[in-house]
Design an enzyme around this catalytic site. Structure first.
Site, PDB file in Angstrom:
ATOM      1  N   HIS A 122     -47.069 -14.379  10.994  1.00  0.00           N
ATOM      2  CA  HIS A 122     -46.643 -13.005  11.276  1.00  0.00           C
ATOM      3  C   HIS A 122     -46.661 -12.798  12.781  1.00  0.00           C
ATOM      4  CE1 HIS A 122     -46.068  -8.708  10.651  1.00  0.00           C
ATOM      5  NE2 HIS A 122     -46.869  -8.554  11.686  1.00  0.00           N
ATOM      6  N   ASP A 173     -49.018   1.270   2.752  1.00  0.00           N
ATOM      7  CA  ASP A 173     -48.726   1.013   4.161  1.00  0.00           C
ATOM      8  C   ASP A 173     -47.400   1.634   4.557  1.00  0.00           C
ATOM      9  OD1 ASP A 173     -49.061  -0.282   6.771  1.00  0.00           O
ATOM     10  OD2 ASP A 173     -47.244  -1.320   6.143  1.00  0.00           O
ATOM     11  N   ARG A 178     -47.808   7.660  10.571  1.00  0.00           N
ATOM     12  CA  ARG A 178     -48.365   7.327  11.899  1.00  0.00           C
ATOM     13  C   ARG A 178     -47.277   7.373  12.965  1.00  0.00           C
ATOM     14  NH1 ARG A 178     -50.142   1.716  10.894  1.00  0.00           N
ATOM     15  NH2 ARG A 178     -50.618   1.699  13.099  1.00  0.00           N
ATOM     16  N   SER A 223     -52.721  -2.478   8.500  1.00  0.00           N
ATOM     17  CA  SER A 223     -51.318  -2.405   8.083  1.00  0.00           C
ATOM     18  C   SER A 223     -50.729  -3.811   7.945  1.00  0.00           C
ATOM     19  CB  SER A 223     -50.559  -1.574   9.133  1.00  0.00           C
ATOM     20  OG  SER A 223     -49.181  -1.789   9.054  1.00  0.00           O
ATOM     21  N   LYS A 267     -50.179  -6.179   4.087  1.00  0.00           N
ATOM     22  CA  LYS A 267     -48.894  -6.710   3.611  1.00  0.00           C
ATOM     23  C   LYS A 267     -48.996  -8.215   3.394  1.00  0.00           C
ATOM     24  CE  LYS A 267     -46.991  -4.458   7.011  1.00  0.00           C
ATOM     25  NZ  LYS A 267     -46.356  -3.594   7.956  1.00  0.00           N
TER      26      LYS A 267
END
Ligand code: URA
Length: 434
Positions: free
Chosen positions: A81, A160, A167, A182, A186
């Site tokens: 990621h 999320d 947010r 967050s 995921k």
């Protein structure tokens, strides 16, 4: 439990229990807790922070808020990621390298918003390629090709999606525990076990300062430790765009060049380092051995072959990969010229990202349509010697009226000095729980 008590507890600097955090996450997801109370709590978290156990509890509750992606057991599997950067096309290169080394990659990727493009937008620039895949399709593509990159579904970590949208409009994105929870929720919902995080720092990143990037990396690695995931985070430089290309088709072409072994040096180096970390997490050898395996997969062409398999398996036209001149091109282009002699001292990645977005390569609102061919190709890197009048970038767009603002923003992205700048290493730091 009452939401007002939880808000007051966090506002006063207290620690929320796992049950309280789950009460909030479940209530916000099912709509029984309203936006105004969720905003107050996220703002209290923004100012008071969260300890490692609270952050892990938040992550777990968000990961449990929807379905989990359960793939059949298929041997070694790694995931990656990136916290997002300008010109970041690393997934398109790293996933095929890792797959060519015998480790499966089933990656769920997002769409981009703002100045950083998402991987699914880049892949969607390949004619016919689908990222809206079912679990069965993902499993069969991974089994046949070793890799698959799919779009994230509504069912994974819905808490999320709702919280992130809140947010975004309540100035609470920049909170390390909220970002860490967050991202990790995921990844956990998508079934990650061996996870490499590319935490960007610099002008084009969420985390402008490397100390903040390191704190975010540490928070995510700690969540991994709590949840039984093997996690390595590299803190990497995003002061200047990665590679030379920004924009979806342009980035796919640059990724293909990199898979052919003729890509930009910074991009190639980062991809090899990320791939090596993924291989190492899966027990494929020492860091040096894994780097060598990644280099062999890249420079032998085996990784490119994997990428072509994946494109075909996801319904894409792989002839554009073997001959990238077949990609659709923009109707118009403009160049930006150097205004002085000297050395490029800095290329502000965020300004490059905003200019690319103005050309149509990114979205200003989530409803915006992306123009796959739009974007920017830089001619220079920090340290390049230039003379006044040299071309330093070319901009591409479908509409001529898109250029005025984009050229102005991009022109301001370049700083020139009389002496070359000190080079910044691509990989700045590493945090791992392995
Ligand atoms: N990326 C995410 O997925 N979540 C955040 O909160 C910030 C960046």
């Amino acid at each position: 439990m009452r939401m007002t008590d939880l808000i007051a507890k966090k506002r006063n600097g207290g620690t929320l229990s796992a049950d309280e955090i789950r009460f909030f996450v479940n209530g916000y997801t099912d709509g029984s807790i309203p936006d105004y109370q969720a905003s107050a709590l996220t703002m209290a978290i923004y100012f008071r922070g969260m300890g490692p156990a609270e952050t892990a509890a938040l992550t777990r509750a968000m990961a449990d808020s929807g379905e989990r992606l359960v793939l059949p057991d298929m041997g070694l599997r790694a995931d990656k990621h990136s916290t997002g950067g300008v010109g970041d096309k690393t997934t398109l290169i790293v996933a095929p390298i890792v797959a060519a080394c015998g480790v499966h990659v089933a990656k769920m990727s997002g769409r981009g918003l703002g100045h950083t493009g998402g991987t699914t937008d880049k892949l969607s620039a390949i004619p016919g390629l689908r990222t809206d895949l079912s679990v069965q399709e993902i499993a069969s593509i991974v089994q046949n090709c070793g890799l698959c990159v799919a779009g994230s579904t509504q069912e994974l970590a819905p808490a999320d999606k709702k919280l992130y949208a809140l947010r975004d409009v309540t100035a609470t994105v920049d909170s390390i525990p909220l970002i860490a929870a967050s991202i990790m929720s995921k990844k956990i919902a998508a079934g990650a076990q061996n996870l490499v995080l590319d935490v960007k720092t610099g002008s084009g990143a969420f985390m402008k300062r490397s100390a903040d990037a390191k704190a975010l990396a540490k928070a995510m690695v700690d969540i991994g430790t709590h949840e039984g995931l093997r996690v390595t985070a590299l803190i990497t430089n995003m002061d200047a765009p990665l590679g030379y290309a920004i924009g979806n088709t342009l980035e796919v072409i640059e990724a293909v060049q990199t898979l052919q072994g003729i890509g930009p040096q910074d991009l190639t180096e980062l991809c090899l380092q990320l791939a090596a970390q993924m291989l190492q997490l899966c027990g494929k050898g020492t860091q040096e051995e894994c780097l060598e395996q990644a280099q062999n997969a890249l420079f032998s062409g085996l990784a490119l072959e994997r990428f072509i398999w994946m494109v075909s398996a996801q319904g894409g036209d792989s002839s554009v990969i073997t001959d990238t001149s077949q990609f659709c091109k923009s109707r118009f282009f403009r160049s930006v010229k150097a205004r002085a002699d000297g050395y490029i001292r800095r290329i502000d990645a965020e300004k490059c990202g905003v200019a690319a977005m103005l050309l149509g390569a990114g979205r200003q609102t989530k409803e915006d349509e992306i123009d796959p061919a739009a974007g920017i190709v830089l001619d220079v890197k920090p340290g390049s010697a230039i003379r006044s009048g040299d071309r330093i970038a070319t901009l591409f767009a479908e509409r001529e009226d898109a250029f005025a603002d984009a050229v102005a923003v991009l022109g301001d992205a370049f700083e020139v000095s009389d002496t070359p700048p000190k080079p910044i290493p691509m990989v700045i730091d590493r945090v791992s729980n392995v």
